[in-house]
Design an enzyme around this catalytic site. Structure first.
Site, PDB file in Angstrom:
ATOM      1  N   LYS A 189      -4.383  -9.095 -10.178  1.00 54.97           N
ATOM      2  CA  LYS A 189      -5.350  -9.426  -9.136  1.00 54.97           C
ATOM      3  C   LYS A 189      -6.488  -8.393  -9.157  1.00 54.97           C
ATOM      4  O   LYS A 189      -6.230  -7.198  -9.297  1.00 54.97           O
ATOM      5  CB  LYS A 189      -4.622  -9.359  -7.793  1.00 54.97           C
ATOM      6  CG  LYS A 189      -5.492  -9.407  -6.571  1.00 54.97           C
ATOM      7  CD  LYS A 189      -4.601  -9.202  -5.343  1.00 54.97           C
ATOM      8  CE  LYS A 189      -5.206  -8.292  -4.299  1.00 54.97           C
ATOM      9  NZ  LYS A 189      -6.414  -8.674  -3.669  1.00 54.97           N
ATOM     10  N   LYS A 193       0.830  -1.203   0.000  1.00 54.24           N
ATOM     11  CA  LYS A 193       0.000   0.000   0.000  1.00 54.24           C
ATOM     12  C   LYS A 193       0.869   1.260   0.000  1.00 54.24           C
ATOM     13  O   LYS A 193       0.588   2.216  -0.706  1.00 54.24           O
ATOM     14  CB  LYS A 193      -0.952  -0.002   1.196  1.00 54.24           C
ATOM     15  CG  LYS A 193      -2.116  -0.965   0.999  1.00 54.24           C
ATOM     16  CD  LYS A 193      -3.010  -1.033   2.223  1.00 54.24           C
ATOM     17  CE  LYS A 193      -4.157  -2.007   1.996  1.00 54.24           C
ATOM     18  NZ  LYS A 193      -4.855  -2.348   3.234  1.00 54.24           N
ATOM     19  N   LYS A 246      -9.987  -2.985  -6.133  1.00 50.93           N
ATOM     20  CA  LYS A 246     -10.524  -1.650  -6.355  1.00 50.93           C
ATOM     21  C   LYS A 246      -9.398  -0.655  -6.624  1.00 50.93           C
ATOM     22  O   LYS A 246      -9.516   0.224  -7.463  1.00 50.93           O
ATOM     23  CB  LYS A 246     -11.298  -1.242  -5.104  1.00 50.93           C
ATOM     24  CG  LYS A 246     -12.203  -0.077  -5.301  1.00 50.93           C
ATOM     25  CD  LYS A 246     -13.073   0.083  -4.067  1.00 50.93           C
ATOM     26  CE  LYS A 246     -13.199   1.534  -3.658  1.00 50.93           C
ATOM     27  NZ  LYS A 246     -13.920   2.356  -4.601  1.00 50.93           N
TER      28      LYS A 246
END
Ligand code: TRP
Length: 324
Positions: free
Chosen positions: A191, A112, A194
């Site tokens: 993958k 992230k 969102k």
């Protein structure tokens, strides 16, 4: 005794096929034989959603989605994470036995941050909150997507650390990854996520669903060319919706040539749309009865808290915050 099945899902926008096949569908299947614990993790979502209105909206919509998809709130326990806000107290106790290095090794955090999400303290300690989610309710089987497997392992490590320090309190949870069909790819072959903007959404309007499916990436082979089915994102997605027999048929058609991507996409649109149509109707019904949905969530939180308090009272005794 039957094992306790527990999992949470972030209200981070509309659910997509990746969410559905990794966590939602396995949980719905489980409720046929087990009582499941399922919750919407609004506190976790704060690491990415920072608008009160948006979080409120997404939390409610996630509840609608899960109920529509078949979660049975009577038989199971279904609630919103922070409605049992004792979760934050356990998070702190766990934080204090969690080595910083354990969190530094988490792929999800590193990914992230690499993607540009600010490295807030919340993002860093996300796995501790998740461990509290699991341990507060003594979850044993945790159906999650592959990307969350490490977080369940971290939960085990934290539980062991706590048990070693204060005596046996927590059961050790096991991650359960649905391996049978593997991971559903996004429309670009990565993958489905969102944050990659490559999703096919369960409750998209038909025109939008069409747009998403038509943008699935293919190569430039002509209709008559033979195609390798193992390289096709279309077939990788189709596999989740058709029988093995039908899937083998499609593979042969691809090898033989004569089947175009256009017609395959049209078929895929049709089967995905048909699959979710009954759920869409159920969602409509729930969305007309806001009071009912709120009552379900409140009820779920009451049931969840009762179980949470048994664990938390024991933990308070062990750590000594219950000093009287
Ligand atoms: N971190 C999980 C995800 O993003 C969601 C989650 C939060 C969770 N708490 C949990 C999953 C407890 C299983 C158990 O997918």
């Amino acid at each position: 005794m039957e094992k306790r099945v527990l999992s949470g899902i972030q209200p981070s926008g509309r659910f997509h096929l990746g969410n559905y096949f990794s966590m939602i569908k396995p949980m719905i299947e489980y409720q046929k034989k087990n009582k499941i614990f399922c919750f919407i993790v609004n506190l976790h979502a704060l690491t990415s959603v920072q608008s009160g209105d948006l979080l409120r909206k997404q939390t409610f919509e996630s509840a609608l989605d899960l109920l529509a998809l078949g979660l049975d709130p009577e038989k199971n326990i279904f609630w919103v994470q922070n409605d049992v806000n004792e979760i934050m107290e356990l998070t702190w106790y766990l934080s204090c036995v969690t080595p910083k290095g354990l969190l530094e090794r988490c792929h999800s955090y590193k990914d992230k941050v690499a993607k540009g999400i600010p490295a807030s303290h919340g993002l860093f300690s996300y796995p501790v909150l998740m461990a509290a989610d699991i341990l507060l309710y003594q979850g044993e089987i945790i159906p999650v997507g592959k990307d969350q497997k490490q977080h369940v392992e971290v939960t085990r490590d934290i539980a062991i650390k706590f048990n070693n320090t204060y005596g046996e309190v927590f059961k050790l949870p096991e991650p359960e990854i649905s391996e049978d069909t593997g991971i559903i790819p996004g429309i670009d072959g990565q993958k489905m996520s969102k944050s990659y903007n490559n999703t096919i959404d369960i409750f998209a309007e038909k025109t939008e669903l069409k747009k998403q499916i038509m943008s699935i990436v293919t190569d430039s082979k002509a209709v008559e060319d033979p195609k390798n089915p193992d390289e096709s994102i279309l077939l990788a997605i189709m596999q989740f919706f058709v029988s093995e027999e039908e899937f083998n048929d499609w593979k042969t058609r691809f090898w033989n040539g004569g089947t175009g991507y256009g017609e395959t996409k049209k078929y895929l649109l049709e089967i995905i749309n048909n699959y979710f149509t009954p759920f869409r109707e159920k969602r409509e019904e729930y969305s007309k009865d806001r009071e009912l949905v709120l009552r379900i969530l409140r009820n779920g939180a009451d049931k969840a808290r009762e179980i949470a308090m048994v664990t938390l009272n024991e933990v308070r005794k062990r750590v000594g915050t219950k000093y009287y």
